[in-house]
Design an enzyme around this catalytic site. Structure first.
Site, PDB file in Angstrom:
ATOM      1  N   LYS A  19       0.603  -1.194  -0.234  1.00 28.68           N
ATOM      2  CA  LYS A  19       0.015  -0.021  -0.057  1.00 28.68           C
ATOM      3  C   LYS A  19       0.840   1.342  -0.073  1.00 28.68           C
ATOM      4  O   LYS A  19       2.063   1.121   0.436  1.00 28.68           O
ATOM      5  CB  LYS A  19      -0.994   0.010   1.298  1.00 28.68           C
ATOM      6  CG  LYS A  19      -0.322  -0.169   2.719  1.00 28.68           C
ATOM      7  CD  LYS A  19       0.217   1.406   3.081  1.00 28.68           C
ATOM      8  CE  LYS A  19       0.874   1.145   4.421  1.00 28.68           C
ATOM      9  NZ  LYS A  19       1.799   2.565   4.987  1.00 28.68           N
ATOM     10  N   PRO A 103      10.049  -4.228   0.744  1.00 28.77           N
ATOM     11  CA  PRO A 103      11.143  -4.089   1.555  1.00 28.77           C
ATOM     12  C   PRO A 103      10.520  -3.724   2.981  1.00 28.77           C
ATOM     13  O   PRO A 103       9.629  -3.017   3.144  1.00 28.77           O
ATOM     14  CB  PRO A 103      11.846  -2.853   0.906  1.00 28.77           C
ATOM     15  CG  PRO A 103      10.912  -2.225   0.128  1.00 28.77           C
ATOM     16  CD  PRO A 103       9.805  -3.196  -0.171  1.00 28.77           C
ATOM     17  N   ALA A 104      11.318  -4.324   3.954  1.00 27.32           N
ATOM     18  CA  ALA A 104      11.001  -3.980   5.489  1.00 27.32           C
ATOM     19  C   ALA A 104      11.249  -2.710   5.823  1.00 27.32           C
ATOM     20  O   ALA A 104      12.131  -2.097   5.450  1.00 27.32           O
ATOM     21  CB  ALA A 104      11.776  -5.365   6.242  1.00 27.32           C
ATOM     22  N   GLY A 106       9.850  -0.027   4.955  1.00 25.08           N
ATOM     23  CA  GLY A 106       9.552   0.919   3.651  1.00 25.08           C
ATOM     24  C   GLY A 106       8.402   1.692   4.062  1.00 25.08           C
ATOM     25  O   GLY A 106       8.125   2.682   3.101  1.00 25.08           O
ATOM     26  N   PHE A 108       5.375   0.247   3.244  1.00 23.99           N
ATOM     27  CA  PHE A 108       4.677  -0.133   2.153  1.00 23.99           C
ATOM     28  C   PHE A 108       3.496  -1.277   2.773  1.00 23.99           C
ATOM     29  O   PHE A 108       2.888  -1.791   2.280  1.00 23.99           O
ATOM     30  CB  PHE A 108       5.338  -1.015   1.219  1.00 23.99           C
ATOM     31  CG  PHE A 108       6.429  -0.030   0.399  1.00 23.99           C
ATOM     32  CD1 PHE A 108       5.915   1.222  -0.427  1.00 23.99           C
ATOM     33  CD2 PHE A 108       7.768   0.043   0.426  1.00 23.99           C
ATOM     34  CE1 PHE A 108       6.741   2.082  -0.960  1.00 23.99           C
ATOM     35  CE2 PHE A 108       8.444   0.784   0.102  1.00 23.99           C
ATOM     36  CZ  PHE A 108       8.264   1.898  -0.783  1.00 23.99           C
ATOM     37  N   GLY A 109       3.800  -1.294   4.137  1.00 23.59           N
ATOM     38  CA  GLY A 109       2.627  -2.334   4.853  1.00 23.59           C
ATOM     39  C   GLY A 109       2.996  -3.834   4.492  1.00 23.59           C
ATOM     40  O   GLY A 109       2.055  -4.677   4.848  1.00 23.59           O
ATOM     41  N   GLY A 111       4.313  -6.407   6.367  1.00 23.89           N
ATOM     42  CA  GLY A 111       4.277  -7.323   7.492  1.00 23.89           C
ATOM     43  C   GLY A 111       2.586  -7.405   7.718  1.00 23.89           C
ATOM     44  O   GLY A 111       2.039  -8.370   7.968  1.00 23.89           O
ATOM     45  N   SER A 112       1.962  -6.196   7.555  1.00 26.49           N
ATOM     46  CA  SER A 112       0.347  -6.162   7.779  1.00 26.49           C
ATOM     47  C   SER A 112      -0.018  -6.757   6.931  1.00 26.49           C
ATOM     48  O   SER A 112      -1.276  -7.494   7.009  1.00 26.49           O
ATOM     49  CB  SER A 112       0.249  -4.899   7.953  1.00 26.49           C
ATOM     50  OG  SER A 112       0.774  -4.118   9.165  1.00 26.49           O
ATOM     51  N   SER A 113       0.100  -6.771   5.595  1.00 30.04           N
ATOM     52  CA  SER A 113      -0.677  -7.332   4.460  1.00 30.04           C
ATOM     53  C   SER A 113      -0.317  -8.962   4.395  1.00 30.04           C
ATOM     54  O   SER A 113      -1.090  -9.403   4.162  1.00 30.04           O
ATOM     55  CB  SER A 113       0.043  -6.917   3.175  1.00 30.04           C
ATOM     56  OG  SER A 113      -0.711  -7.265   2.088  1.00 30.04           O
ATOM     57  N   ASP A 145      -2.336  -1.548  10.705  1.00 30.69           N
ATOM     58  CA  ASP A 145      -2.721  -1.270   9.173  1.00 30.69           C
ATOM     59  C   ASP A 145      -3.352  -2.585   8.716  1.00 30.69           C
ATOM     60  O   ASP A 145      -3.625  -2.637   7.546  1.00 30.69           O
ATOM     61  CB  ASP A 145      -1.096  -1.238   8.410  1.00 30.69           C
ATOM     62  CG  ASP A 145      -0.605   0.225   8.472  1.00 30.69           C
ATOM     63  OD1 ASP A 145      -1.445   1.103   9.010  1.00 30.69           O
ATOM     64  OD2 ASP A 145       0.417   0.547   8.225  1.00 30.69           O
TER      65      ASP A 145
END
Length: 290
Positions: A19, A103-104, A106, A108-109, A111-113, A145
């Site tokens: 995201k 990328p961790a 970043g 961009f979510g 782990g949540s995704s 998230d």
């Protein structure tokens, strides 16, 4: 990002999309110490892949290459499976593979995704029967998230990010870049230069184009030279923005061709790619096809 069944190995593969936060304001602080915010979540057609294989022995195990710096017990995908299993008193288990593209750190979510995909798919595979609200409530226990990925729609968000209102966004493509640095979110929230009292905005403000900033950007630009350098490089091709509380940056374009052309003009050493914004999560699309 479609699931690829592997009948021989018993695996099925599912998308965990990234995201962007198209803007992010911090509006206050709750009595429990958490900050309140306003943002717009935009889902992308690019992200991680999650492999799932059911087990009969009740164990939840991570397989494949270890995630750098993340113990199995701390992996959000594993935690999601164990939370769903314990909450629904499920006897089955699962093997989990997380194929990382996001990328961790970043913003961009990733782990949540990953966690949301595990919750949503295992809800089906284990025949748990939770509805979207139930899964989103479980997801919130894992991270603020996670609910937006469970629900699978672009959204205006408030609270700590869990109060979601679906929004319709125009088609867009993005040049996304990763500076390669990871600053812990608590450190950013504790920074004395962080603006924590932005006035409450309305969806109409976003629609008019008056909301586009990110409260963390000036803090990260000062703390991390790599972030400053990437934002400067991206500013040569358009309006460069930061996503979430991470180091990831992006520029929006009206077409894939325009985004690709702009990316081609960036320095070759810059880790960047083109991703499309989507109206609906690839995970929901995959579930409907299978």
């Amino acid at each position: 990002m479609t699931p690829v069944p592997d009948d021989a190995g018993g695996w099925s593969w599912w998308p965990a999309p990234a995201k962007l936060n198209l803007f992010l304001n911090i509006t206050g602080r709750r009595s429990d110490g958490y900050h309140t915010l306003q943002t717009v979540f935009r889902l992308l057609d690019w992200g991680d892949r999650i492999g799932l294989r059911l087990r009969a022995d009740g164990q939840v195990c991570r397989q494949g290459a270890s995630l750098a710096g993340v113990a199995e017990a701390d992996d959000l995908a594993v935690r999601a499976a164990r939370l769903l299993k314990s909450s629904a008193n499920i006897g089955h288990g699962v093997d989990i593979i997380v194929e990382k593209s996001i990328p961790a750190g970043g913003g961009f979510g990733g782990g949540s995704s990953d966690a949301a995909t595990v919750l949503v798919v295992l809800n089906r595979l284990w025949k748990v029967g939770l509805d979207e609200d139930g899964l989103a409530a479980l997801g919130l226990r894992l991270g603020a998230d996670v609910p937006v990925f469970v629900r699978g729609h672009n959204a205006w968000a408030e609270g700590v990010g869990e109060q979601l209102q679906p929004v319709v966004l125009a088609p867009a493509w993005y040049v996304v870049a990763d500076p390669g640095v990871h600053v812990p979110t608590p450190a950013l929230f504790a920074d004395p230069d962080l603006t924590r009292d932005s006035p409450m905005a309305k969806i109409e403000d976003f629609a008019s184009g008056s909301l586009a900033g990110n409260a963390f950007e000036p803090v990260l630009r000062r703390r991390e030279p790599a972030v400053e350098a990437v934002l400067v490089a991206l500013s040569r091709i358009g309006t460069a923005r930061l996503t979430g509380s991470g180091s990831g940056c992006f520029v929006e374009f009206p077409s894939q061709a325009a985004a690709a052309e702009a990316k081609a003009g960036l320095p070759k050493e810059l880790r960047a790619w083109v991703a499309a914004g989507v109206a609906r999560s690839p995970l929901l699309e995959a579930l409907e096809r299978n």
